[in-house]
Scaffold this motif. Structure first.
Motif, mmCIF file in Angstrom:
data_model
loop_
_atom_site.group_PDB
_atom_site.id
_atom_site.type_symbol
_atom_site.label_atom_id
_atom_site.label_comp_id
_atom_site.label_asym_id
_atom_site.label_seq_id
_atom_site.Cartn_x
_atom_site.Cartn_y
_atom_site.Cartn_z
ATOM 1 N N ALA A 1 0.843 -1.194 0.000
ATOM 2 C CA ALA A 1 0.000 0.000 0.000
ATOM 3 C C ALA A 1 0.880 1.247 0.000
ATOM 4 C CB ALA A 1 -0.914 -0.010 1.216
ATOM 5 N N GLY A 2 0.488 2.211 -0.851
ATOM 6 C CA GLY A 2 1.249 3.442 -0.981
ATOM 7 C C GLY A 2 2.256 3.432 -2.112
ATOM 8 N N ASP A 3 2.551 2.266 -2.632
ATOM 9 C CA ASP A 3 3.504 2.150 -3.740
ATOM 10 C C ASP A 3 2.876 2.570 -5.067
ATOM 11 O OD1 ASP A 3 5.347 -0.830 -2.635
ATOM 12 O OD2 ASP A 3 5.421 1.279 -2.004
ATOM 13 N N SER A 4 3.706 2.573 -6.089
ATOM 14 C CA SER A 4 3.265 2.920 -7.441
ATOM 15 C C SER A 4 3.582 1.782 -8.407
ATOM 16 C CB SER A 4 3.969 4.190 -7.929
ATOM 17 O OG SER A 4 3.643 5.294 -7.113
ATOM 18 N N ALA B 1 -12.031 -7.522 -9.852
ATOM 19 C CA ALA B 1 -11.640 -8.235 -8.650
ATOM 20 C C ALA B 1 -12.489 -9.503 -8.544
ATOM 21 C CB ALA B 1 -11.832 -7.346 -7.424
ATOM 22 N N PRO B 2 -12.010 -10.506 -7.816
ATOM 23 C CA PRO B 2 -12.773 -11.755 -7.677
ATOM 24 C C PRO B 2 -14.186 -11.499 -7.159
ATOM 25 C CG PRO B 2 -10.566 -12.047 -6.847
ATOM 26 C CD PRO B 2 -10.710 -10.583 -7.154
ATOM 27 N N GLU C 1 -7.617 -2.099 -1.930
ATOM 28 C CA GLU C 1 -8.840 -2.224 -2.740
ATOM 29 C C GLU C 1 -8.584 -2.047 -4.229
ATOM 30 O OE1 GLU C 1 -8.378 -0.295 -0.019
ATOM 31 O OE2 GLU C 1 -9.444 1.628 -0.225
ATOM 32 N N ASP C 2 -7.380 -1.672 -4.612
ATOM 33 C CA ASP C 2 -7.025 -1.619 -6.031
ATOM 34 C C ASP C 2 -6.627 -2.992 -6.566
ATOM 35 O OD1 ASP C 2 -5.391 1.495 -5.350
ATOM 36 O OD2 ASP C 2 -7.339 1.214 -6.333
ATOM 37 N N THR C 3 -6.534 -3.980 -5.692
ATOM 38 C CA THR C 3 -6.174 -5.327 -6.109
ATOM 39 C C THR C 3 -7.207 -5.874 -7.082
ATOM 40 O OG1 THR C 3 -4.990 -5.809 -4.054
ATOM 41 C CG2 THR C 3 -5.835 -7.691 -5.308
ATOM 42 N N ALA C 4 -6.741 -6.287 -8.258
ATOM 43 C CA ALA C 4 -7.630 -6.778 -9.312
ATOM 44 C C ALA C 4 -6.792 -7.234 -10.497
ATOM 45 C CB ALA C 4 -8.601 -5.689 -9.757
ATOM 46 N N ASN C 5 -7.474 -7.857 -11.429
ATOM 47 C CA ASN C 5 -6.872 -8.122 -12.730
ATOM 48 C C ASN C 5 -7.197 -6.918 -13.608
ATOM 49 O OD1 ASN C 5 -5.375 -9.604 -14.519
ATOM 50 N ND2 ASN C 5 -6.956 -11.118 -14.930
ATOM 51 N N TYR C 6 -6.196 -6.329 -14.202
ATOM 52 C CA TYR C 6 -6.364 -5.114 -15.005
ATOM 53 C C TYR C 6 -6.280 -5.472 -16.487
ATOM 54 C CZ TYR C 6 -6.128 -2.083 -10.947
ATOM 55 O OH TYR C 6 -6.404 -1.441 -9.764
ATOM 56 N N TYR C 7 -7.266 -4.985 -17.219
ATOM 57 C CA TYR C 7 -7.377 -5.262 -18.643
ATOM 58 C C TYR C 7 -7.285 -3.974 -19.450
ATOM 59 C CZ TYR C 7 -9.342 -9.728 -17.117
ATOM 60 O OH TYR C 7 -9.541 -10.949 -16.528
ATOM 61 N N CYS C 8 -6.547 -4.053 -20.534
ATOM 62 C CA CYS C 8 -6.507 -2.991 -21.527
ATOM 63 C C CYS C 8 -7.567 -3.307 -22.577
ATOM 64 C CB CYS C 8 -5.109 -2.987 -22.148
ATOM 65 S SG CYS C 8 -4.890 -1.898 -23.543
ATOM 66 N N VAL D 1 -2.137 -5.490 -4.134
ATOM 67 C CA VAL D 1 -1.640 -4.489 -3.203
ATOM 68 C C VAL D 1 -1.834 -5.010 -1.785
ATOM 69 C CG1 VAL D 1 -1.751 -2.086 -2.462
ATOM 70 C CG2 VAL D 1 -2.330 -2.695 -4.837
ATOM 71 N N SER D 2 -0.750 -5.196 -1.088
ATOM 72 C CA SER D 2 -0.829 -5.705 0.286
ATOM 73 C C SER D 2 -0.871 -4.535 1.268
ATOM 74 C CB SER D 2 0.369 -6.594 0.587
ATOM 75 O OG SER D 2 1.565 -5.848 0.505
#
Length: 122
Positions: A14-17, A40-41, A89-96, A120-121
């Motif tokens: 958390a807080g990283d980029s 997200a699941p 909460e940004d944890t997810a599979n990201y699709y273009c 994101v942990s």
């Protein structure tokens, strides 16, 4: 038709980029509006950010405004998603995704990449 390949996902705190990239094939990349979705699941796939063909207009979901930035490089057929101040909460599979329609209409995206996982942990 356009083929899309995402990269740049990973496990961060958390807080990283992170910066996601999406490389598109074909010579008509500038004909497509581009978007980043995430799923997200157990949840629906949502439009997170989108950019118009020239890059002059952008859209962001409320949950990422001020933290994420979408950009594109039409000369190199690539779209980016810079993600700062990441949250669990940004944890997810990201699709273009690519659209021949309006950049801000999620249902008009017809072409999809395979996705890249962002975790994101806390």
């Amino acid at each position: 038709q356009v083929q899309l390949v995402e990269s740049g996902g990973g496990l961060v705190q958390a807080g990283d980029s992170l910066r996601l990239s999406c490389a598109a094939s074909g010579r008509t990349f500038s004909s497509y509006a581009m978007g980043w979705f995430r799923q997200a699941p157990g949840k629906e796939r949502d439009l997170v950010a989108a950019i118009s063909r020239t890059g002059g207009y952008t859209y962001y979901a409320d949950s990422v405004k001020g933290r994420f930035t979408i950009s594109r490089d039409n000369a190199n057929n690539t779209v980016y998603l810079q993600m700062n101040s990441l949250k669990p909460e940004d944890t997810a599979n990201y699709y273009c995704a690519a659209s021949l329609g309006s950049y801000y209409l999620s249902y008009e995206y017809d072409y999809w990449g395979q996705g890249t996982q962002v975790t994101v942990s806390s």
